[in-house]
Design a protein around this motif. Structure first.
Motif, PDB file in Angstrom:
ATOM      1  N   ALA A 124      19.755  25.712 -64.704  1.00  0.00           N
ATOM      2  CA  ALA A 124      20.078  27.124 -64.467  1.00  0.00           C
ATOM      3  C   ALA A 124      18.827  27.926 -64.177  1.00  0.00           C
ATOM      4  CB  ALA A 124      20.802  27.703 -65.672  1.00  0.00           C
ATOM      5  N   GLY A 125      17.741  27.602 -64.876  1.00  0.00           N
ATOM      6  CA  GLY A 125      16.507  28.353 -64.699  1.00  0.00           C
ATOM      7  C   GLY A 125      15.312  27.584 -65.217  1.00  0.00           C
ATOM      8  N   ILE A 126      14.148  28.004 -64.777  1.00  0.00           N
ATOM      9  CA  ILE A 126      12.881  27.397 -65.183  1.00  0.00           C
ATOM     10  C   ILE A 126      12.068  28.448 -65.924  1.00  0.00           C
ATOM     11  CG2 ILE A 126      10.722  26.368 -64.341  1.00  0.00           C
ATOM     12  CD1 ILE A 126      12.370  25.519 -61.811  1.00  0.00           C
ATOM     13  N   ILE A 127      11.411  28.041 -66.999  1.00  0.00           N
ATOM     14  CA  ILE A 127      10.516  28.944 -67.728  1.00  0.00           C
ATOM     15  C   ILE A 127       9.093  28.451 -67.508  1.00  0.00           C
ATOM     16  CG2 ILE A 127       9.931  29.925 -69.976  1.00  0.00           C
ATOM     17  CD1 ILE A 127      12.851  28.996 -70.807  1.00  0.00           C
ATOM     18  N   ASN A 128       8.283  29.299 -66.899  1.00  0.00           N
ATOM     19  CA  ASN A 128       6.905  28.914 -66.582  1.00  0.00           C
ATOM     20  C   ASN A 128       5.993  30.081 -66.956  1.00  0.00           C
ATOM     21  OD1 ASN A 128       5.268  26.818 -65.649  1.00  0.00           O
ATOM     22  ND2 ASN A 128       4.957  27.813 -63.690  1.00  0.00           N
ATOM     23  N   PRO A 129       5.480  30.127 -68.204  1.00  0.00           N
ATOM     24  CA  PRO A 129       4.669  31.261 -68.638  1.00  0.00           C
ATOM     25  C   PRO A 129       3.528  31.552 -67.665  1.00  0.00           C
ATOM     26  CG  PRO A 129       5.141  29.817 -70.481  1.00  0.00           C
ATOM     27  CD  PRO A 129       5.632  29.110 -69.256  1.00  0.00           C
ATOM     28  N   GLY A 130       3.435  32.811 -67.259  1.00  0.00           N
ATOM     29  CA  GLY A 130       2.367  33.195 -66.339  1.00  0.00           C
ATOM     30  C   GLY A 130       2.832  33.414 -64.923  1.00  0.00           C
ATOM     31  N   SER A 131       4.044  32.984 -64.600  1.00  0.00           N
ATOM     32  CA  SER A 131       4.531  33.198 -63.235  1.00  0.00           C
ATOM     33  C   SER A 131       6.038  33.342 -63.249  1.00  0.00           C
ATOM     34  CB  SER A 131       4.133  32.029 -62.323  1.00  0.00           C
ATOM     35  OG  SER A 131       4.780  30.838 -62.726  1.00  0.00           O
ATOM     36  N   GLU A 132       6.556  34.092 -62.280  1.00  0.00           N
ATOM     37  CA  GLU A 132       8.002  34.237 -62.137  1.00  0.00           C
ATOM     38  C   GLU A 132       8.349  34.296 -60.651  1.00  0.00           C
ATOM     39  OE1 GLU A 132       9.577  37.891 -63.675  1.00  0.00           O
ATOM     40  OE2 GLU A 132       7.745  39.000 -63.201  1.00  0.00           O
ATOM     41  N   GLY A 133       9.607  34.156 -60.353  1.00  0.00           N
ATOM     42  CA  GLY A 133      10.057  34.154 -58.960  1.00  0.00           C
ATOM     43  C   GLY A 133      11.119  33.102 -58.762  1.00  0.00           C
ATOM     44  N   PHE A 134      10.901  32.185 -57.818  1.00  0.00           N
ATOM     45  CA  PHE A 134      11.867  31.123 -57.526  1.00  0.00           C
ATOM     46  C   PHE A 134      11.122  29.839 -57.165  1.00  0.00           C
ATOM     47  CE2 PHE A 134      14.132  35.030 -56.688  1.00  0.00           C
ATOM     48  CZ  PHE A 134      15.391  34.799 -57.222  1.00  0.00           C
ATOM     49  N   GLN A 135      11.764  28.706 -57.417  1.00  0.00           N
ATOM     50  CA  GLN A 135      11.284  27.408 -56.951  1.00  0.00           C
ATOM     51  C   GLN A 135      12.360  26.818 -56.046  1.00  0.00           C
ATOM     52  OE1 GLN A 135       8.572  25.696 -56.973  1.00  0.00           O
ATOM     53  NE2 GLN A 135       7.305  26.777 -58.445  1.00  0.00           N
ATOM     54  N   LYS A 136      11.964  26.390 -54.861  1.00  0.00           N
ATOM     55  CA  LYS A 136      12.914  25.772 -53.933  1.00  0.00           C
ATOM     56  C   LYS A 136      13.003  24.271 -54.199  1.00  0.00           C
ATOM     57  CE  LYS A 136      11.311  27.070 -49.941  1.00  0.00           C
ATOM     58  NZ  LYS A 136      11.285  27.213 -48.469  1.00  0.00           N
ATOM     59  N   LEU A 137      14.232  23.783 -54.390  1.00  0.00           N
ATOM     60  CA  LEU A 137      14.479  22.363 -54.611  1.00  0.00           C
ATOM     61  C   LEU A 137      15.750  21.989 -53.859  1.00  0.00           C
ATOM     62  CD1 LEU A 137      13.615  23.051 -58.172  1.00  0.00           C
ATOM     63  CD2 LEU A 137      12.669  20.966 -57.248  1.00  0.00           C
ATOM     64  N   PHE A 138      16.054  20.690 -53.848  1.00  0.00           N
ATOM     65  CA  PHE A 138      17.226  20.220 -53.115  1.00  0.00           C
ATOM     66  C   PHE A 138      18.381  19.899 -54.061  1.00  0.00           C
ATOM     67  CE2 PHE A 138      14.022  19.293 -49.831  1.00  0.00           C
ATOM     68  CZ  PHE A 138      14.662  19.860 -48.732  1.00  0.00           C
ATOM     69  N   PHE A 139      19.576  20.344 -53.673  1.00  0.00           N
ATOM     70  CA  PHE A 139      20.819  19.970 -54.336  1.00  0.00           C
ATOM     71  C   PHE A 139      21.628  19.247 -53.271  1.00  0.00           C
ATOM     72  CE2 PHE A 139      25.147  21.236 -55.987  1.00  0.00           C
ATOM     73  CZ  PHE A 139      25.083  20.439 -57.115  1.00  0.00           C
ATOM     74  N   GLY A 140      21.436  17.913 -53.207  1.00  0.00           N
ATOM     75  CA  GLY A 140      21.985  17.153 -52.083  1.00  0.00           C
ATOM     76  C   GLY A 140      21.202  17.490 -50.831  1.00  0.00           C
ATOM     77  N   GLN A 141      21.898  17.914 -49.794  1.00  0.00           N
ATOM     78  CA  GLN A 141      21.224  18.269 -48.548  1.00  0.00           C
ATOM     79  C   GLN A 141      20.887  19.757 -48.496  1.00  0.00           C
ATOM     80  OE1 GLN A 141      23.337  16.652 -45.243  1.00  0.00           O
ATOM     81  NE2 GLN A 141      21.507  16.410 -44.020  1.00  0.00           N
ATOM     82  N   GLU A 142      21.452  20.487 -49.437  1.00  0.00           N
ATOM     83  CA  GLU A 142      21.254  21.943 -49.459  1.00  0.00           C
ATOM     84  C   GLU A 142      19.984  22.296 -50.230  1.00  0.00           C
ATOM     85  OE1 GLU A 142      23.525  25.893 -51.283  1.00  0.00           O
ATOM     86  OE2 GLU A 142      24.395  23.892 -51.478  1.00  0.00           O
ATOM     87  N   GLU A 143      19.180  23.210 -49.694  1.00  0.00           N
ATOM     88  CA  GLU A 143      17.997  23.690 -50.397  1.00  0.00           C
ATOM     89  C   GLU A 143      18.403  24.911 -51.214  1.00  0.00           C
ATOM     90  OE1 GLU A 143      13.264  23.903 -49.399  1.00  0.00           O
ATOM     91  OE2 GLU A 143      14.632  24.764 -47.948  1.00  0.00           O
ATOM     92  N   ILE A 144      18.092  24.871 -52.517  1.00  0.00           N
ATOM     93  CA  ILE A 144      18.476  25.969 -53.404  1.00  0.00           C
ATOM     94  C   ILE A 144      17.232  26.596 -54.032  1.00  0.00           C
ATOM     95  CG2 ILE A 144      20.749  25.005 -53.927  1.00  0.00           C
ATOM     96  CD1 ILE A 144      19.587  24.002 -56.585  1.00  0.00           C
TER      97      ILE A 144
END
Length: 494
Positions: free
Chosen positions: A41-61
Motif C-alpha cells: 500500500a505504501g513505503i516508509i522512507n525517512p527523509g524522503s517522500e513522494g512516489f516510487q514507480k514499480l511494475f504490477f504485471g505489465q502496468e507501471e504503478i
C-alpha cells in the motif's frame, strides 16, 4: 498471538526502508496470484517522500512514499502488515512504533542482530495487545496464492516450481528462511503444496514460536496437515511437544529437528543461527526429535527420510478422504524486464538517440562540420560551441555571448534560487522594473533558498517550546524535514 489466518488475498502491507528488489518481487507474486490490488500500500522512507514507480504485471504503478510510520498508517488504514527492512540498529524502535499503531496487526522484522532485550520488549507488547511479531532474522512468510513477504521463497522461477501461486493443503513453519525455500520445493513434490509457510527466524528469542504458528494452523480449515522444521538449541520445540500431549493439535504433524550431526563433534558446535547452539542434552536435536515422536508427531529417522514421511502422511489423508488434492492451475506469464530480455538476446531495441551534430571520424572531432582545432585557434568560447551543437551553424558573436550569460547565471544560482535568476533574465529581455521584480517574487516557494515564511514558522515554534538549537535540528531530522532557510545542499547537518 492471533488464533487463525494472518493473511489473505486482500492483505496489504507498509514497507519500511525502501528496497526495490523485494518490493518488486512481492508485486510480481501478486500478479502471479491474480490479485486485483497490489500487496504494497505504501513505503516508509525517512527523509524522503513522494512516489516510487514499480511494475504490477505489465502496468507501471506509483506507490506512495511517506516520511514516517504514523503518516503512512493514517494514509493507508487498511494496511495491517508492517514489513521492516531497517538495520539492526533501528529495527526495534521502528517495530515498536509500528506495533503502537492501531491499524497494524503483524510486524515482520528482517534484520539480524537485534538485541535480545529489545526483542523481549516487542514480544511482550505484542502479546499484551494481541498482535504478531515474525522475526527478527527472518525472511518472513507466504500464503500461497495470496500474499508474500519480501524475498520469501526467492525468485519467481522458484515460486512457480514450488506451486506457491495457488494454495495447497499443508501448513509449514521453520526457524530457517533458507531451508523454508528448500521445504517448499520438497512439499510441492510430494503433496498438493503449501497453504501457508512461516520462517520464525533463527534468533534465541523469536517474536513468535513454532508452536504459536502450529496452533494457528490447527484452526485454519484449509490446512489439513502441518510440517515443522526445527533445529538444535533452545527449547521452543518442547512447547509444541506440550501442545501435542495436551491434545491441542488434532491435525497430523510431520516434524524434524536438524542438527543431529552435532554429536559427531568433540566440542560444542555453533550453527548459522544465533539460537542454533545446543546448551545441554535437552536442547540437542536427538532429544527434541524423540520428544516429538513420543508426543505423537511423525518424525523420520533422518532428514533424508523427511520427504518420504511427508508424502506418506499426505497420501494417507487423501485415502481417508480428508484431503481432496487441489487442482492445478496455469499461472499468468510475468512480463520480462527489457534490460533482462536484451541481455538474454530475446529482443532487439532500436537506438533512441541519433547524433547529427558531432562527427568523430577523421583526424579530429568536428562540430557541425567545424574542426575542434579551428574553434580553439579562433579563440571561440562555450557559446560558439553550443551554437554549432544546437543550431548546426555559427551564430553571431552577440548570440553566443547571450548563451554564455545564461549558462553563467544558471551555474551561479542553481534551480533552488530561481527568483534572482528569473529577475535577471527578465531584465536582460528589456522588461520594466516591476515586471522583473514580479517574475522573481512569483518564483519564491518552499524550495526557494530563502524560504522566509517556513524558516520563521519553524524557528518561532522552536523558540516558543524552549528548544536548544541542537534539539531543534535533531527533531527536524527525525521528522525527515529539511531546515528551511538553508538553501544549498552542502549546508546541512550530517
Amino acid at each position: 498471538m492471533a488464533t487463525g489466518q494472518l493473511f489473505s488475498k486482500t492483505t496489504q502491507a507498509l514497507f519500511y526502508n525502501y528496497k526495490q528488489l523485494p518490493i518488486q518481487r512481492m508485486l510480481d507474486f501478486d500478479f502471479l496470484c491474480r490479485r486485483e490490488t497490489p500487496s504494497i500500500a505504501g513505503i516508509i522512507n525517512p527523509g524522503s517522500e513522494g512516489f516510487q514507480k514499480l511494475f504490477f504485471g505489465q502496468e507501471e504503478i506509483a506507490i506512495p512514499v511517506h516520511l514516517g510510520i504514523e503518516a503512512a498508517c493514517a494514509a493507508h488504514p487498511t494496511a495491517d502488515v508492517f514489513i521492516n527492512f531497517a538495520s539492526f540498529r533501528s529495527a526495534a524502535a521502528s517495530s515498536m512504533a509500528a506495533l503502537k499503531q492501531p491499524t497494524i496487526r503483524v510486524v515482520v522484522i528482517i534484520a539480524e542482530g537485534v538485541p535480545e532485550s529489545d526483542t523481549k520488549q516487542l514480544v511482550a507488547y505484542a502479546k499484551a495487545n494481541n498482535k504478531v511479531v515474525i522475526g527478527p532474522a527472518t525472511v518472513g512468510g507466504i500464503q500461497a496464492g495470496a500474499f508474500k513477504i519480501g524475498d520469501t521463497a526467492g525468485t519467481i522461477d522458484n515460486i512457480i516450481h514450488c506451486k506457491l501461486y495457488r494454495p495447497g493443503s499443508v501448513g509449514f513453519v521453520s526457524k530457517s528462511g533458507g531451508m523454508s525455500s528448500e521445504l517448499y520445493n520438497t512439499i510441492a513434490r510430494v503433496t498438493d503444496g503449501i497453504y501457508e509457510g512461516i520462517a520464525i527466524g533463527g534468533d534465541v528469542f523469536p517474536g513468535s514460536t513454532l508452536s504459536d504458528h502450529v496452533l494457528r494452523f490447527n484452526n485454519i480449515p484449509q490446512v489439513k496437515m502441518v510440517v515443522v522444521l526445527g533445529e538444535l538449541g533452545g527449547r521452543d520445540e518442547y512447547s509444541l511437544v506440550e501442545a501435542l500431549q495436551q491434545g491441542k493439535i488434532n491435525k497430523p504433524v510431520v516434524a524434524w529437528v536438524s542438527g543431529t550431526c552435532a554429536r559427531l563433534f568433540k566440542s560444542e558446535v555453533q550453527f548459522g543461527h544465533a539460537g542454533a547452539k545446543s546448551g545441554g542434552e535437552m536442547e540437542s536435536a536427538q532429544a527434541k526429535n524423540q520428544a516429538l515422536r513420543d508426543a505423537g508427531a511423525v518424525v523420520p529417522t533422518s532428514y533424508e527420510a523427511f520427504e518420504g514421511a511427508i508424502k506418506e502422511t499426505f497420501e494417507k489423508l487423501v485415502e481417508a478422504g480428508k484431503i481432496t488434492p487441489v487442482k492445478e492451475v496455469v499461472p499468468p506469464q510475468i512480463p520480462e524486464d527489457l534490460n533482462t530480455a536484451i541481455k538474454s538476446g530475446k529482443v532487439r531495441a532500436p537506438t533512441h538517440i541519433i547524433t547529427t551534430i558531432c562527427d568523430e571520424r577523421g583526424e579530429e572531432p568536428c562540430y557541425a562540420g567545424v574542426p575542434i582545432f579551428s574553434l580553439v585557434e579562433q579563440g571561440l568560447g562555450v557559446g560558439d560551441v553550443i551554437s554549432l551543437l544546437w543550431f548546426k551553424r555559427s551564430l553571431p558573436r552577440y548570440c553566443s555571448r547571450f548563451i554564455e550569460i545564461c549558462i553563467m547565471l544558471c551555474a551561479d544560482h542553481g534551480p533552488c534560487v530561481s527568483g534572482a535568476h528569473n529577475t535577471i533574465v527578465t531584465s536582460r529581455a528589456g522588461k520594466d522594473v516591476v515586471s522583473c521584480l514580479v517574475s522573481g517574487l512569483l518564483t519564491i516557494g518552499p524550495r526557494f533558498g530563502g524560504a522566509i515564511d517556513d524558516a520563521a514558522r519553524y524557528f518561532k515554534d522552536a523558540y516558543d517550546r524552549g528548544l536548544t538549537p541542537y534539539e531543534f535540528v535533531e527533531g527536524m531530522k527525525k521528522k525527515g524535514i529539511r531546515v528551511a532557510g538553508i538553501g544549498h545542499r552542502y549546508q546541512n547537518l550530517k
